[in-house]
Motif scaffolding. Structure first.
Motif, PDB file in Angstrom:
ATOM      1  N   ARG A  29     -10.123 -49.259 -12.234  1.00 46.10           N
ATOM      2  CA  ARG A  29      -9.216 -49.474 -13.350  1.00 46.10           C
ATOM      3  C   ARG A  29      -7.767 -49.129 -13.048  1.00 46.10           C
ATOM      4  NH1 ARG A  29     -11.164 -53.005 -16.895  1.00 46.10           N
ATOM      5  NH2 ARG A  29     -13.311 -52.530 -17.437  1.00 46.10           N
ATOM      6  N   ALA A  30      -7.512 -48.303 -12.050  1.00 47.22           N
ATOM      7  CA  ALA A  30      -6.145 -47.843 -11.815  1.00 47.22           C
ATOM      8  C   ALA A  30      -5.967 -47.405 -10.374  1.00 47.22           C
ATOM      9  CB  ALA A  30      -5.798 -46.704 -12.769  1.00 47.22           C
ATOM     10  N   VAL A  31      -4.700 -47.229 -10.004  1.00 52.12           N
ATOM     11  CA  VAL A  31      -4.318 -46.681  -8.709  1.00 52.12           C
ATOM     12  C   VAL A  31      -3.330 -45.553  -8.978  1.00 52.12           C
ATOM     13  CG1 VAL A  31      -3.132 -47.117  -6.519  1.00 52.12           C
ATOM     14  CG2 VAL A  31      -4.627 -48.876  -7.501  1.00 52.12           C
ATOM     15  N   LEU A  68      -4.276 -55.273  -5.805  1.00 51.08           N
ATOM     16  CA  LEU A  68      -4.017 -54.480  -7.010  1.00 51.08           C
ATOM     17  C   LEU A  68      -4.600 -55.146  -8.245  1.00 51.08           C
ATOM     18  CD1 LEU A  68      -2.614 -52.081  -8.406  1.00 51.08           C
ATOM     19  CD2 LEU A  68      -0.561 -53.523  -8.565  1.00 51.08           C
ATOM     20  N   GLY A  69      -4.446 -56.461  -8.340  1.00 48.33           N
ATOM     21  CA  GLY A  69      -4.978 -57.170  -9.503  1.00 48.33           C
ATOM     22  C   GLY A  69      -4.346 -56.683 -10.796  1.00 48.33           C
ATOM     23  N   ASP A  70      -5.186 -56.469 -11.819  1.00 44.18           N
ATOM     24  CA  ASP A  70      -4.673 -56.026 -13.113  1.00 44.18           C
ATOM     25  C   ASP A  70      -4.780 -54.522 -13.300  1.00 44.18           C
ATOM     26  OD1 ASP A  70      -7.383 -55.725 -13.346  1.00 44.18           O
ATOM     27  OD2 ASP A  70      -7.609 -56.974 -15.143  1.00 44.18           O
ATOM     28  N   ARG A 111      -6.984 -33.974  -7.803  1.00 46.42           N
ATOM     29  CA  ARG A 111      -6.192 -34.198  -9.017  1.00 46.42           C
ATOM     30  C   ARG A 111      -6.166 -35.688  -9.384  1.00 46.42           C
ATOM     31  NH1 ARG A 111      -2.803 -31.138 -11.424  1.00 46.42           N
ATOM     32  NH2 ARG A 111      -1.069 -32.638 -11.460  1.00 46.42           N
ATOM     33  N   ALA A 112      -6.060 -36.536  -8.378  1.00 41.40           N
ATOM     34  CA  ALA A 112      -6.072 -37.978  -8.648  1.00 41.40           C
ATOM     35  C   ALA A 112      -7.401 -38.405  -9.251  1.00 41.40           C
ATOM     36  CB  ALA A 112      -5.789 -38.748  -7.363  1.00 41.40           C
ATOM     37  N   ALA A 113      -8.497 -37.837  -8.779  1.00 41.72           N
ATOM     38  CA  ALA A 113      -9.811 -38.169  -9.336  1.00 41.72           C
ATOM     39  C   ALA A 113      -9.884 -37.788 -10.810  1.00 41.72           C
ATOM     40  CB  ALA A 113     -10.905 -37.447  -8.538  1.00 41.72           C
ATOM     41  N   ARG A 114      -9.324 -36.620 -11.159  1.00 43.03           N
ATOM     42  CA  ARG A 114      -9.328 -36.215 -12.573  1.00 43.03           C
ATOM     43  C   ARG A 114      -8.457 -37.154 -13.404  1.00 43.03           C
ATOM     44  NH1 ARG A 114      -9.023 -30.988 -10.207  1.00 43.03           N
ATOM     45  NH2 ARG A 114      -6.789 -30.814 -10.659  1.00 43.03           N
ATOM     46  N   LEU A 115      -7.309 -37.541 -12.852  1.00 38.35           N
ATOM     47  CA  LEU A 115      -6.428 -38.446 -13.590  1.00 38.35           C
ATOM     48  C   LEU A 115      -7.081 -39.808 -13.791  1.00 38.35           C
ATOM     49  CD1 LEU A 115      -3.746 -39.145 -14.899  1.00 38.35           C
ATOM     50  CD2 LEU A 115      -2.783 -39.541 -12.625  1.00 38.35           C
ATOM     51  N   LEU A 116      -7.740 -40.316 -12.770  1.00 43.68           N
ATOM     52  CA  LEU A 116      -8.429 -41.600 -12.903  1.00 43.68           C
ATOM     53  C   LEU A 116      -9.546 -41.525 -13.939  1.00 43.68           C
ATOM     54  CD1 LEU A 116      -8.575 -42.591  -9.125  1.00 43.68           C
ATOM     55  CD2 LEU A 116      -7.268 -43.766 -10.908  1.00 43.68           C
ATOM     56  N   LEU A 168     -11.166 -54.650 -22.070  1.00 46.32           N
ATOM     57  CA  LEU A 168     -12.082 -53.536 -21.886  1.00 46.32           C
ATOM     58  C   LEU A 168     -13.501 -54.050 -21.741  1.00 46.32           C
ATOM     59  CD1 LEU A 168     -10.687 -51.027 -24.489  1.00 46.32           C
ATOM     60  CD2 LEU A 168     -10.136 -51.267 -22.083  1.00 46.32           C
ATOM     61  N   SER A 169     -14.116 -53.764 -20.640  1.00 43.19           N
ATOM     62  CA  SER A 169     -15.521 -54.079 -20.424  1.00 43.19           C
ATOM     63  C   SER A 169     -16.208 -52.794 -20.031  1.00 43.19           C
ATOM     64  CB  SER A 169     -15.649 -55.132 -19.323  1.00 43.19           C
ATOM     65  OG  SER A 169     -15.056 -54.671 -18.132  1.00 43.19           O
ATOM     66  N   ALA A 170     -17.480 -52.873 -19.722  1.00 41.79           N
ATOM     67  CA  ALA A 170     -18.206 -51.674 -19.333  1.00 41.79           C
ATOM     68  C   ALA A 170     -17.546 -51.073 -18.109  1.00 41.79           C
ATOM     69  CB  ALA A 170     -19.653 -52.024 -19.022  1.00 41.79           C
ATOM     70  N   LEU A 171     -17.257 -49.788 -18.174  1.00 46.64           N
ATOM     71  CA  LEU A 171     -16.570 -49.118 -17.077  1.00 46.64           C
ATOM     72  C   LEU A 171     -17.551 -48.788 -15.974  1.00 46.64           C
ATOM     73  CD1 LEU A 171     -14.275 -46.691 -19.065  1.00 46.64           C
ATOM     74  CD2 LEU A 171     -13.640 -48.788 -17.901  1.00 46.64           C
ATOM     75  N   VAL A 172     -17.143 -49.153 -14.777  1.00 51.82           N
ATOM     76  CA  VAL A 172     -17.949 -48.830 -13.614  1.00 51.82           C
ATOM     77  C   VAL A 172     -17.487 -47.487 -13.089  1.00 51.82           C
ATOM     78  CG1 VAL A 172     -18.598 -49.568 -11.295  1.00 51.82           C
ATOM     79  CG2 VAL A 172     -18.139 -51.263 -13.074  1.00 51.82           C
ATOM     80  N   SER A 173     -18.379 -46.672 -12.626  1.00 52.42           N
ATOM     81  CA  SER A 173     -18.009 -45.359 -12.106  1.00 52.42           C
ATOM     82  C   SER A 173     -16.954 -45.520 -11.031  1.00 52.42           C
ATOM     83  CB  SER A 173     -19.239 -44.655 -11.508  1.00 52.42           C
ATOM     84  OG  SER A 173     -20.192 -44.436 -12.513  1.00 52.42           O
TER      85      SER A 173
END
Length: 325
Positions: free
Chosen positions: A261-263, A298-300, A60-65, A23-28
């Motif tokens: 952070r996710a897909v 994809l990375g991590d 909906r995907a934006a809200r989930l992310l 966990l690091s600083a989350l980028v928008s």
């Protein structure tokens, strides 16, 4: 060093565990969408979705992310994202007790009838490449308490009597591939079946959104995915209608919505022209695949299903178990 079987018991100081989500600083999150061929699917720098359903899925995907980013932010560091795969069953229930015992497990009806081991010393968090960091391993009592925390009505079932516990490991399939986590193996009275529970504290787990309600536009849930060598194309596997012409077949396309952070992935059906034929189709599903291409490797990053907000595993279908707590 050779890697022992997941079922092999380990001493308290030698514990192997899952991929770490640092966990690091989350980028928008910057939301982008891509997909396979079909109406509304986009690739690379192509325009954003333009159909109404595609726009709804993107929102909906934006809200989930956003929710996933919040889950990462509130989890401990380092933390492990195991989705809803915190417990496993080893062995098959015997016919005489199977119906009762399965229901008792799923509803948290377990009770210890013997002393259980205390928390061991610090363990080691490793991923498939054997890299990792130190982590806390909880006691068997704490792991059992997590299992009984979901206790609910089981229509008069008999409690499972826990007679002992031993420290071991269990394999869990995640978006990062198969990872190994420390776990307690609980023995039960009157059955050869044992139950495994992850021995990572709740503070060390990513609590993915659990209040995510499916919507009609979400499409089908991908069961798993494979990643091409370049790391940008996901092949999503799902169950749908057969790949055949006529009213009983169907065409599908995939969509992916990305953040740092996710897909989030979705599988949607491509409309066909009505055939006007009245025909009875088989209700048996067919294993199908679609591809989606990401803007970058994809990375991590975790891969989440738009249908339920949970991880889509890499390589094969997930292990079925009780709800995560």
């Amino acid at each position: 060093m050779s890697r022992p079987s997941p079922a092999a018991t380990r001493p308290p100081g030698l514990v192997r565990v899952a991929t770490v989500v640092v966990l690091s600083a989350l980028v928008s999150a910057v939301l982008v969408a891509c997909g396979s061929a079909g109406g509304g699917a986009t690739r690379g720098g192509s325009p954003a979705p333009t159909t109404g359903d595609d726009q709804d899925r993107a929102q909906r995907a934006a809200r989930l992310l956003d929710r996933y980013a919040a889950a990462l932010k509130t989890s401990g560091s380092p933390s492990v994202d195991l989705g809803d795969q915190l417990e496993q069953q080893e062995g098959d229930w015997e016919p005489a007790v199977g119906e009762n015992n399965k229901l008792a497990w799923l509803t948290g009806h377990l009770v210890a009838v013997a002393p259980l081991p205390p928390a061991p010393g610090p363990g080691r968090v490793v991923d498939g490449s054997l890299g990792g960091v130190s982590t806390t391993v909880i006691s068997a009592d704490a792991a059992l308490a997590a299992m009984t925390g979901r206790r609910s009505s089981c229509d008069g079932c008999t409690d499972l009597r826990v007679t002992g516990a031993s420290l071991t490991t269990m394999d869990v399939r995640t978006s990062a591939g198969t990872v190994t986590v420390p776990a307690w193996r609980f023995t039960l009275e009157g059955t050869a079946v044992t139950l495994l529970r992850v021995a990572v504290p709740a503070s060390g787990l990513v609590h993915a959104p659990v209040d995510w309600t499916p919507a009609p536009v979400d499409g089908l849930r991908p069961e798993s995915f494979d990643l091409t060598p370049g790391g940008r194309t996901l092949t999503l596997t799902f169950t749908g209608a057969p790949d055949e012409p006529g009213p009983c077949g169907a065409d599908y396309r995939g969509q992916a919505f990305e953040s740092d952070r996710a897909v989030v992935v979705a599988v949607v059906q491509v409309p066909r022209e009505p055939s006007g034929q009245g025909i009875a189709c088989s209700a048996i599903g067919a294993v199908r695949t679609v591809e989606v291409t990401l803007h970058r490797e994809l990375g991590d990053r975790a891969v989440l299903s738009l249908v339920d907000g949970q991880q889509v595993v890499r390589g094969s279908a997930r292990t079925i178990g009780p709800p995560a707590r």
